[in-house]
Design a protein around this motif. Structure first.
Motif, PDB file in Angstrom:
ATOM      1  N   GLY A 108     -48.434  13.400 103.163  1.00 19.42           N
ATOM      2  CA  GLY A 108     -48.836  14.419 102.185  1.00 19.42           C
ATOM      3  C   GLY A 108     -48.077  14.295 100.895  1.00 19.42           C
ATOM      4  O   GLY A 108     -46.922  13.903 100.851  1.00 19.42           O
ATOM      5  N   GLY A 109     -48.699  14.701  99.826  1.00 20.79           N
ATOM      6  CA  GLY A 109     -48.064  14.686  98.516  1.00 20.79           C
ATOM      7  C   GLY A 109     -47.768  16.078  98.070  1.00 20.79           C
ATOM      8  O   GLY A 109     -47.603  16.992  98.839  1.00 20.79           O
ATOM      9  N   GLY A 110     -47.639  16.269  96.758  1.00 19.69           N
ATOM     10  CA  GLY A 110     -47.431  17.578  96.200  1.00 19.69           C
ATOM     11  C   GLY A 110     -46.047  17.798  95.707  1.00 19.69           C
ATOM     12  O   GLY A 110     -45.737  18.818  95.140  1.00 19.69           O
ATOM     13  N   GLY A 111     -45.101  16.866  95.901  1.00 19.31           N
ATOM     14  CA  GLY A 111     -43.751  17.049  95.440  1.00 19.31           C
ATOM     15  C   GLY A 111     -43.565  16.447  94.075  1.00 19.31           C
ATOM     16  O   GLY A 111     -44.495  16.116  93.348  1.00 19.31           O
ATOM     17  N   VAL A 167     -37.565  18.141  98.351  1.00 17.54           N
ATOM     18  CA  VAL A 167     -37.872  17.774  99.732  1.00 17.54           C
ATOM     19  C   VAL A 167     -39.126  18.515 100.154  1.00 17.54           C
ATOM     20  O   VAL A 167     -39.349  19.658  99.756  1.00 17.54           O
ATOM     21  CB  VAL A 167     -36.702  18.146 100.674  1.00 17.54           C
ATOM     22  CG1 VAL A 167     -37.057  17.846 102.127  1.00 17.54           C
ATOM     23  CG2 VAL A 167     -35.438  17.411 100.278  1.00 17.54           C
ATOM     24  N   GLU A 168     -39.946  17.849 100.936  1.00 17.05           N
ATOM     25  CA  GLU A 168     -41.113  18.496 101.541  1.00 17.05           C
ATOM     26  C   GLU A 168     -40.856  18.639 103.036  1.00 17.05           C
ATOM     27  O   GLU A 168     -40.584  17.654 103.718  1.00 17.05           O
ATOM     28  CB  GLU A 168     -42.380  17.685 101.302  1.00 17.05           C
ATOM     29  CG  GLU A 168     -43.643  18.369 101.795  1.00 17.05           C
ATOM     30  CD  GLU A 168     -44.877  17.531 101.520  1.00 17.05           C
ATOM     31  OE1 GLU A 168     -45.113  16.571 102.282  1.00 17.05           O
ATOM     32  OE2 GLU A 168     -45.579  17.821 100.532  1.00 17.05           O
ATOM     33  N   SER A 169     -40.900  19.870 103.544  1.00 18.60           N
ATOM     34  CA  SER A 169     -40.586  20.148 104.939  1.00 18.60           C
ATOM     35  C   SER A 169     -41.842  20.583 105.678  1.00 18.60           C
ATOM     36  O   SER A 169     -42.653  21.342 105.139  1.00 18.60           O
ATOM     37  CB  SER A 169     -39.517  21.243 105.043  1.00 18.60           C
ATOM     38  OG  SER A 169     -38.374  20.904 104.272  1.00 18.60           O
ATOM     39  N   VAL A 170     -41.974  20.118 106.915  1.00 21.17           N
ATOM     40  CA  VAL A 170     -43.121  20.474 107.765  1.00 21.17           C
ATOM     41  C   VAL A 170     -42.581  20.889 109.130  1.00 21.17           C
ATOM     42  O   VAL A 170     -41.940  20.085 109.824  1.00 21.17           O
ATOM     43  CB  VAL A 170     -44.103  19.308 107.917  1.00 21.17           C
ATOM     44  CG1 VAL A 170     -45.251  19.707 108.845  1.00 21.17           C
ATOM     45  CG2 VAL A 170     -44.649  18.876 106.567  1.00 21.17           C
ATOM     46  N   PRO A 209     -42.085  23.616 100.265  1.00 24.29           N
ATOM     47  CA  PRO A 209     -41.207  23.018  99.250  1.00 24.29           C
ATOM     48  C   PRO A 209     -39.752  23.376  99.515  1.00 24.29           C
ATOM     49  O   PRO A 209     -39.422  24.528  99.794  1.00 24.29           O
ATOM     50  CB  PRO A 209     -41.723  23.621  97.941  1.00 24.29           C
ATOM     51  CG  PRO A 209     -42.431  24.884  98.344  1.00 24.29           C
ATOM     52  CD  PRO A 209     -42.988  24.644  99.710  1.00 24.29           C
ATOM     53  N   SER A 210     -38.882  22.388  99.428  1.00 31.87           N
ATOM     54  CA  SER A 210     -37.471  22.580  99.726  1.00 31.87           C
ATOM     55  C   SER A 210     -36.646  21.720  98.780  1.00 31.87           C
ATOM     56  O   SER A 210     -37.178  21.022  97.913  1.00 31.87           O
ATOM     57  CB  SER A 210     -37.177  22.211 101.192  1.00 31.87           C
ATOM     58  OG  SER A 210     -38.108  22.809 102.079  1.00 31.87           O
ATOM     59  N   GLY A 234     -37.970  22.827 115.254  1.00 27.17           N
ATOM     60  CA  GLY A 234     -37.966  21.436 114.825  1.00 27.17           C
ATOM     61  C   GLY A 234     -38.715  21.278 113.517  1.00 27.17           C
ATOM     62  O   GLY A 234     -39.713  21.962 113.263  1.00 27.17           O
ATOM     63  N   VAL A 235     -38.251  20.365 112.667  1.00 23.00           N
ATOM     64  CA  VAL A 235     -38.852  20.202 111.346  1.00 23.00           C
ATOM     65  C   VAL A 235     -38.763  18.740 110.921  1.00 23.00           C
ATOM     66  O   VAL A 235     -37.795  18.040 111.248  1.00 23.00           O
ATOM     67  CB  VAL A 235     -38.153  21.123 110.312  1.00 23.00           C
ATOM     68  CG1 VAL A 235     -36.677  20.805 110.213  1.00 23.00           C
ATOM     69  CG2 VAL A 235     -38.805  21.043 108.942  1.00 23.00           C
ATOM     70  N   ARG A 236     -39.794  18.274 110.246  1.00 23.73           N
ATOM     71  CA  ARG A 236     -39.807  16.944 109.639  1.00 23.73           C
ATOM     72  C   ARG A 236     -39.667  17.100 108.132  1.00 23.73           C
ATOM     73  O   ARG A 236     -40.317  17.963 107.533  1.00 23.73           O
ATOM     74  CB  ARG A 236     -41.093  16.193 109.961  1.00 23.73           C
ATOM     75  CG  ARG A 236     -41.370  16.047 111.441  1.00 23.73           C
ATOM     76  CD  ARG A 236     -42.528  15.098 111.704  1.00 23.73           C
ATOM     77  NE  ARG A 236     -43.714  15.436 110.948  1.00 23.73           N
ATOM     78  CZ  ARG A 236     -44.639  16.291 111.331  1.00 23.73           C
ATOM     79  NH1 ARG A 236     -44.487  16.931 112.475  1.00 23.73           N
ATOM     80  NH2 ARG A 236     -45.691  16.536 110.594  1.00 23.73           N
ATOM     81  N   VAL A 237     -38.831  16.290 107.517  1.00 26.91           N
ATOM     82  CA  VAL A 237     -38.603  16.391 106.079  1.00 26.91           C
ATOM     83  C   VAL A 237     -38.871  15.045 105.430  1.00 26.91           C
ATOM     84  O   VAL A 237     -38.636  13.987 106.027  1.00 26.91           O
ATOM     85  CB  VAL A 237     -37.166  16.859 105.762  1.00 26.91           C
ATOM     86  CG1 VAL A 237     -36.920  18.249 106.315  1.00 26.91           C
ATOM     87  CG2 VAL A 237     -36.130  15.886 106.298  1.00 26.91           C
ATOM     88  N   SER A 238     -39.378  15.106 104.210  1.00 22.83           N
ATOM     89  CA  SER A 238     -39.591  13.923 103.391  1.00 22.83           C
ATOM     90  C   SER A 238     -38.807  14.096 102.098  1.00 22.83           C
ATOM     91  O   SER A 238     -39.104  15.006 101.304  1.00 22.83           O
ATOM     92  CB  SER A 238     -41.087  13.726 103.089  1.00 22.83           C
ATOM     93  OG  SER A 238     -41.820  13.528 104.272  1.00 22.83           O
ATOM     94  N   PHE A 239     -37.819  13.255 101.889  1.00 28.01           N
ATOM     95  CA  PHE A 239     -37.055  13.285 100.645  1.00 28.01           C
ATOM     96  C   PHE A 239     -37.889  12.605  99.573  1.00 28.01           C
ATOM     97  O   PHE A 239     -38.300  11.451  99.736  1.00 28.01           O
ATOM     98  CB  PHE A 239     -35.722  12.559 100.818  1.00 28.01           C
ATOM     99  CG  PHE A 239     -34.801  13.215 101.805  1.00 28.01           C
ATOM    100  CD1 PHE A 239     -33.903  14.186 101.400  1.00 28.01           C
ATOM    101  CD2 PHE A 239     -34.834  12.853 103.147  1.00 28.01           C
ATOM    102  CE1 PHE A 239     -33.055  14.791 102.304  1.00 28.01           C
ATOM    103  CE2 PHE A 239     -33.989  13.449 104.066  1.00 28.01           C
ATOM    104  CZ  PHE A 239     -33.104  14.431 103.637  1.00 28.01           C
TER     105      PHE A 239
END
Length: 418
Positions: free
Chosen positions: A69-72, A276-279, A289-290, A324-329
């Motif tokens: 996913g995008g948006g950051g 960071v984008e967190s899911v 958004p993080s 539990g969470v997945r993050v994308s820097f």
């Protein structure tokens, strides 16, 4: 006798000659029947061959390769997994050992700072306070008596001083009067100190009584109720398993954040303030958004990781501790980057169970037309689930997850429907 041969001759003329029988409708029907039997045998044989083929296919689970996913602020430069944690979390206990008489909360209740959440049996503490207050009152009464006696002694001294001037009493009587004043003054001062001690005892008894009432340390939500009415609680683990050391656990939901362990080989891709984008695993379609709060300046040598703190830009009741969470820097937008700047390749995301090691190569098996096709891929940075694949796969392709050990390239497989 001549009639018998004539009958035999007539019967011989009535016989049908099979060799000269002309083709008719009966012969056509026989041909169609034979053809139908042949077709039926062929169909049965084909079905049996298909059944044997299906029986030999390996059953597999599949998943689709997903576009990240995008948006950051930019492309993802690193993916990781972690957990939601609370910076302010307290297990509330009484400061003294006692029996619980009231528990004024349940799990999930929101409490305010200073709110009464439990009470202990305070019979002994109230008795001690009453005793201290009685001692204080007694000390004050004695002080009143001593002060009255001191006033009398002062008057006697003044009277003797006047009589000495008129030579009506001896100097010794005056000295005795003065001694009485000094002695009584010392008694009054001593009694005043006794009153101070009694007041301190009252304050100490009041503190012990106040300890029987348990207050919430800060505003938050109760996530655990550890004690019930009638149980003994203590700030220490006294009494073995029969004494509780806590009454409940309160969490400040405004202090929730994410903690992730980043492989030290990729920590140079992370910096404070980075978007960071967190899911959350519980809400896979909700992208939160993080931002990076801080990088803890120490490494875990056993795991070769560095801990990173991530803060949520939005607060929501769905976010709870230990999720539990997945993050994308994400890569920050660089100032001065023109329209011709090449975006960083994002690739696709696949479950970690779809990846296999074949020598030094990372491979996946792609399901196409009932066959498993081996595909070499290039992995991105990250060690979570799902894993980023930068090359070798396209979004939407079906990859085999947790492939059987005996699977080979171009092997027949059958997808297990979920």
């Amino acid at each position: 006798m001549s009639a018998e041969p004539d009958k035999k001759a007539l019967l011989g003329q009535l016989r049908i000659d099979r060799g000269t029988e002309p083709a008719g409708p009966a012969s056509g029907r026989r041909t169609w029947i034979i053809g139908g039997v042949v077709v039926l045998i062929a169909l049965l044989g084909g079905g049996a061959w298909l059944a044997l083929s299906a029986r030999g296919a390996l059953p597999v689970h599949t998943a689709l390769a997903q576009s990240p996913g995008g948006g950051g602020a930019g492309a993802s430069v690193l993916d990781a997994t972690g957990y939601v944690t609370a910076r302010r979390e307290a297990t509330v206990s009484a400061q003294i050992t006692g029996k619980v008489t009231e528990v004024l909360f349940d799990e999930g209740d929101r409490v305010s700072a200073g709110q009464v959440i439990a009470r202990l049996d305070d019979t002994a503490q109230r008795a001690t306070l009453a005793q201290a207050q009685a001692a204080l009152q007694s000390a004050r009464s004695v002080l009143n008596q001593d002060e009255a006696q001191l006033a009398q002694n002062v008057r006697d001294r003044a009277r003797n001083e006047d009589l000495v001037k008129r030579n009506l009493v001896s100097q010794q009587a005056l000295e005795q009067a003065r001694t009485q004043v000094d002695t009584q003054s010392a008694l009054v001062q001593s009694q005043r100190e006794q009153i101070d001690l009694a007041q301190a005892n009252v304050r100490a008894a009041q503190v012990q009584l106040d300890y029987c009432t348990v207050h919430a340390p800060f505003t938050g939500v109760v996530i655990a109720k550890a004690a019930q009415v009638g149980e003994m609680v203590s700030p220490l683990s006294a009494g073995g398993g029969f004494t509780r050391t806590g009454i409940g656990t309160v969490v400040d939901m405004d202090s929730l954040e994410i903690e992730v362990d980043v492989n030290e080989a990729y920590i140079n891709r992370v910096e404070p303030g980075q978007p960071v984008e967190s899911v959350l695993n519980a809400y896979p379609d909700w992208r939160i958004p993080s931002h990076v709060i801080a990088i803890i300046p120490t490494a875990d040598r056993s795991k070769a990781t560095v801990k990173v703190r991530i803060g949520f830009d939005v607060k929501d009741a769905r976010i709870v501790p230990d999720m539990g969470v997945r993050v994308s820097f994400e890569e920050k937008a660089r100032p001065g980057a023109g329209a011709g700047a090449q975006p960083r390749p994002r690739g696709v995301l696949v479950p970690a169970g779809a990846l296999r090691k074949d020598g030094s190569d990372d491979v996946v098996y792609v399901l196409q037309d009932g066959r498993a096709h081996r595909r070499a891929v290039t992995l991105g940075a990250g060690s979570g689930d799902p894993r980023p694949v930068l090359a070798g796969l396209s979004a939407g392709e079906s990859v085999i997850v947790d492939a059987p050990a005996g699977i080979k390239d171009d092997a027949a497989v059958s997808e297990i429907k979920q």
